[in-house]
Design a protein around this motif. Structure first.
Motif, short mmCIF file in Angstrom:
data_model
loop_
_atom_site.label_atom_id
_atom_site.label_comp_id
_atom_site.label_asym_id
_atom_site.label_seq_id
_atom_site.Cartn_x
_atom_site.Cartn_y
_atom_site.Cartn_z
N GLY A 32 1.09 -12.63 5.85
CA GLY A 32 0.77 -11.87 7.05
C GLY A 32 -0.65 -12.08 7.56
N LEU A 33 -1.57 -12.38 6.64
CA LEU A 33 -2.95 -12.67 7.03
C LEU A 33 -2.99 -13.71 8.16
CD1 LEU A 33 -6.07 -12.81 6.55
CD2 LEU A 33 -5.58 -14.45 4.73
N ASN A 179 -5.26 -7.31 1.55
CA ASN A 179 -4.57 -7.02 0.28
C ASN A 179 -5.62 -6.93 -0.82
OD1 ASN A 179 -2.94 -6.87 -1.95
ND2 ASN A 179 -1.45 -8.33 -1.13
N ASN A 262 -2.25 -3.12 12.04
CA ASN A 262 -1.93 -4.40 12.66
C ASN A 262 -0.92 -4.25 13.79
OD1 ASN A 262 -3.47 -6.02 10.94
ND2 ASN A 262 -1.81 -6.21 9.46
N ARG A 317 7.75 -12.45 1.24
CA ARG A 317 7.32 -13.12 0.03
C ARG A 317 8.01 -12.42 -1.12
NH1 ARG A 317 2.20 -11.67 -1.06
NH2 ARG A 317 2.03 -10.28 0.70
N GLN A 321 4.86 -6.97 -5.37
CA GLN A 321 4.38 -6.03 -4.35
C GLN A 321 5.50 -5.48 -3.49
OE1 GLN A 321 1.62 -7.82 -1.51
NE2 GLN A 321 2.00 -6.19 -0.04
N LYS A 322 6.52 -6.27 -3.29
CA LYS A 322 7.53 -5.95 -2.28
C LYS A 322 8.68 -5.10 -2.80
CE LYS A 322 5.21 -8.26 0.80
NZ LYS A 322 4.66 -7.66 2.02
N PRO A 395 -0.31 -2.87 2.46
CA PRO A 395 -1.49 -2.61 3.29
C PRO A 395 -1.11 -2.33 4.75
CG PRO A 395 -1.96 -4.38 1.76
CD PRO A 395 -0.50 -4.05 1.58
N CYS A 396 -0.32 -3.19 5.34
CA CYS A 396 0.26 -2.85 6.66
C CYS A 396 1.73 -3.19 6.66
CB CYS A 396 -0.43 -3.59 7.80
SG CYS A 396 0.36 -3.22 9.36
N LEU A 398 4.20 -6.45 8.30
CA LEU A 398 4.44 -6.87 9.67
C LEU A 398 5.93 -6.94 9.97
CD1 LEU A 398 1.79 -9.75 9.75
CD2 LEU A 398 1.57 -7.46 10.75
#
Ligand code: GLC
Length: 494
Positions: A32-33, A179, A262, A317, A321-322, A395-396, A398
């Motif tokens: 996402g960055l 992140n 974002n 990804r 984390q997900k 963190p956000c 998308l």
């Protein structure tokens, strides 16, 4: 403030902003960055802000863009005991000036990131080079906006040797955390050698953390302001659970820390004009048209062709984390229901194999696409009824914003940006744009998925009203870009 250039027509002061980052769409993307760094610079008011971007010139960059880069110049830069080649390339893309730092030793991997020890050296080089090229290209930013650990050394270097030059004095810096989990840490001795930074930087109030050198921490200590990509995450990282051992620093700098959520590129993600999808639709006609995308995707991926089956999408990804361990835990139960699950993404092998396994076990119901394909991601957003994102932290995020835009209802865990952008359905007040659960618990997740199934199958009119509300939300960049502008103005004026 004599260093501002007066724009000739209106006499407005043009502020110069430099983004430094390790990836940017459309050139190179791992997460996402890249979407943020690619989209946000376009959203500032051009009359007031001259925003430019510096990224590395990776060998693995998309060929079509690599061929278009123009060589500017090159020079040699001292870093540690080394003397390194710094090439500068440039390209204007959609009105934004991009610069690319060239060095084949550092940037010729198959992927932007690899082994951490070498990555640290790579991005130490990149951070110093990003500062060194500025006089050469004749761009003296009022403010440098750094993104994630790869650019954490920019504020540090700026406070070190670059202070000797008049050119750099007074440049402000912002550090954005996309992140906090990734910090770029390695032993102090090596990092001292790599960076050439003097010993006094490696103390616990500066770059040292738990006996190691920590590049992100350097940025967080020296930046004039810190942002992260949602309000909730800005609060969460002050706590032990989300703070990744830096919660103390986050608390200490809480006056300089803010969340700015974002957005997504509303031109690129627009079901009305999207070139990747089979049937375009909008907020008025989705009731009839959206389902045609589902049928087409079922055909494309070999799923049972049934317009009524509730399709759940996952584009992600495939990392811890997900929240995919939750999915793993209840997948067999979930697959007893009348649902279809479409997955797209790559990542940790165990999650790749887990989805491959379930696709084999539940043929016609589960489709595992273990690769990345931008077009297919659009077709999944358009085709699915719901989108699953049970993140441990976020963190956000998308993809939930993309889902909302396509009228695909997010099912999320209430954390970080997911909490800030998805309003849970309230059947008594007829509000909400999706579904959410609180605790990181597989059956709590399954419970909320089943609740969504119930609304989808038994209360279709209510479901469609949720879609109405989801598609009416505005997560374009306009609002967030304004908040960045205000912060830039305030910092530059200080
Ligand atoms: C990282 C975060 C994600 C965020 C993105 C862009 O990938 O994990 O939550 O949306 O950065 O800021």
């Amino acid at each position: 403030m004599e260093r501002y250039i007066l724009s000739d027509k209106e006499g407005v002061l043009v502020k110069k902003i430099l983004f430094v980052a390790s990836e940017a769409v459309p050139f190179i993307k791992t997460g996402g960055l890249a979407d943020v760094v690619g989209a946000l610079p376009k959203c500032f008011d051009k009359k007031e802000y001259d925003v430019r971007v510096i990224i590395p010139k990776y060998l693995c960059m998309k060929e079509e863009y690599k061929n278009q880069l123009q060589y500017v110049t090159h020079f040699y830069m001292d870093i540690g005991y080394r003397r390194e080649y710094v090439g500068i390339m440039q390209m204007e893309y959609e009105g934004i000036q991009f610069y690319f730092i060239d060095n084949e030793y550092y940037f010729s991997g198959y992927q932007p990131y690899g082994e951490i020890r070498f990555d640290i050296e790579k991005f130490a080089f990149f951070s110093k080079a990003a500062l060194s090229v500025l006089p050469v290209i004749g761009f003296r930013p009022d403010l440098i906006h750094c993104h994630d650990w790869q650019t954490g050394l920019v504020p540090v270097y700026l406070n070190d040797s670059f202070q000797q030059g008049e050119f750099y004095r007074g440049i402000k810096t912002v550090m954005t955390i996309h992140n906090l989990k990734f910090q770029g840490t390695w032993d102090i001795k090596t990092v001292r050698q790599i960076t050439g930074l003097p010993a006094h930087f490696f103390t616990p109030d500066k770059m040292e953390a738990f006996k190691d050198a920590n590049l992100l921490k350097g940025g967080l200590v020296y930046a004039d302001a810190i942002t992260t990509v949602s309000n909730t995450y800005a609060e969460e990282i002050k706590t032990e659970f989300y703070g990744e051992h830096l919660e103390g620093l986050m608390q200490a700098r809480s006056n300089d820390l803010r969340g700015i959520v974002n957005g997504i590129d509303y031109d690129e993600y627009n079901p009305q004009t999207d070139k990747f999808i089979v049937k375009n639709y909008n907020a008025k006609n989705f009731r009839k048209e959206k389902v045609k995308n589902k049928l087409a995707l079922q055909r494309e991926l070999g799923l049972e062709e049934n317009p009524k089956a509730m399709m759940i999408g996952v584009v992600s990804r495939l990392t811890d984390q997900k929240g995919f361990d939750l999915v793993n835990y209840v997948m067999d139960e979930l697959c007893q229901d009348s649902i279809q699950l479409v997955v797209l993404g790559t990542g940790e092998e165990r999650y790749e194999n887990m989805f491959r396994h379930f696709a084999w076990k539940y043929q016609g119901k589960v489709s595992a696409n273990i690769f990345y394909d931008n077009g297919l991601s659009h077709r999944i957003y358009a085709a699915s009824d719901a989108f699953l994102m049970p993140s441990l932290f976020e963190p956000c995020g998308l993809s939930q914003l993309m889902s909302l835009r396509y009228g695909t209802l997010p099912i999320v865990r209430e954390t970080g940006g997911l909490k800030d952008t998805v309003e849970p359905y309230n059947e008594f007040e007829n509000t909400g744009t999706g579904f959410s659960f609180t605790n990181y618990n597989a059956h709590e997740m399954l419970g909320i998925i089943r609740y969504a199934e119930h609304i989808y199958y038994d209360k279709k009119r209510e479901w469609n009203k949720l879609v109405d509300r989801a598609m009416a939300r505005d997560f374009s960049w306009a609002n967030s870009a304004k908040q960045y502008e205000e912060m830039y103005d305030w910092l530059i004026g200080k």
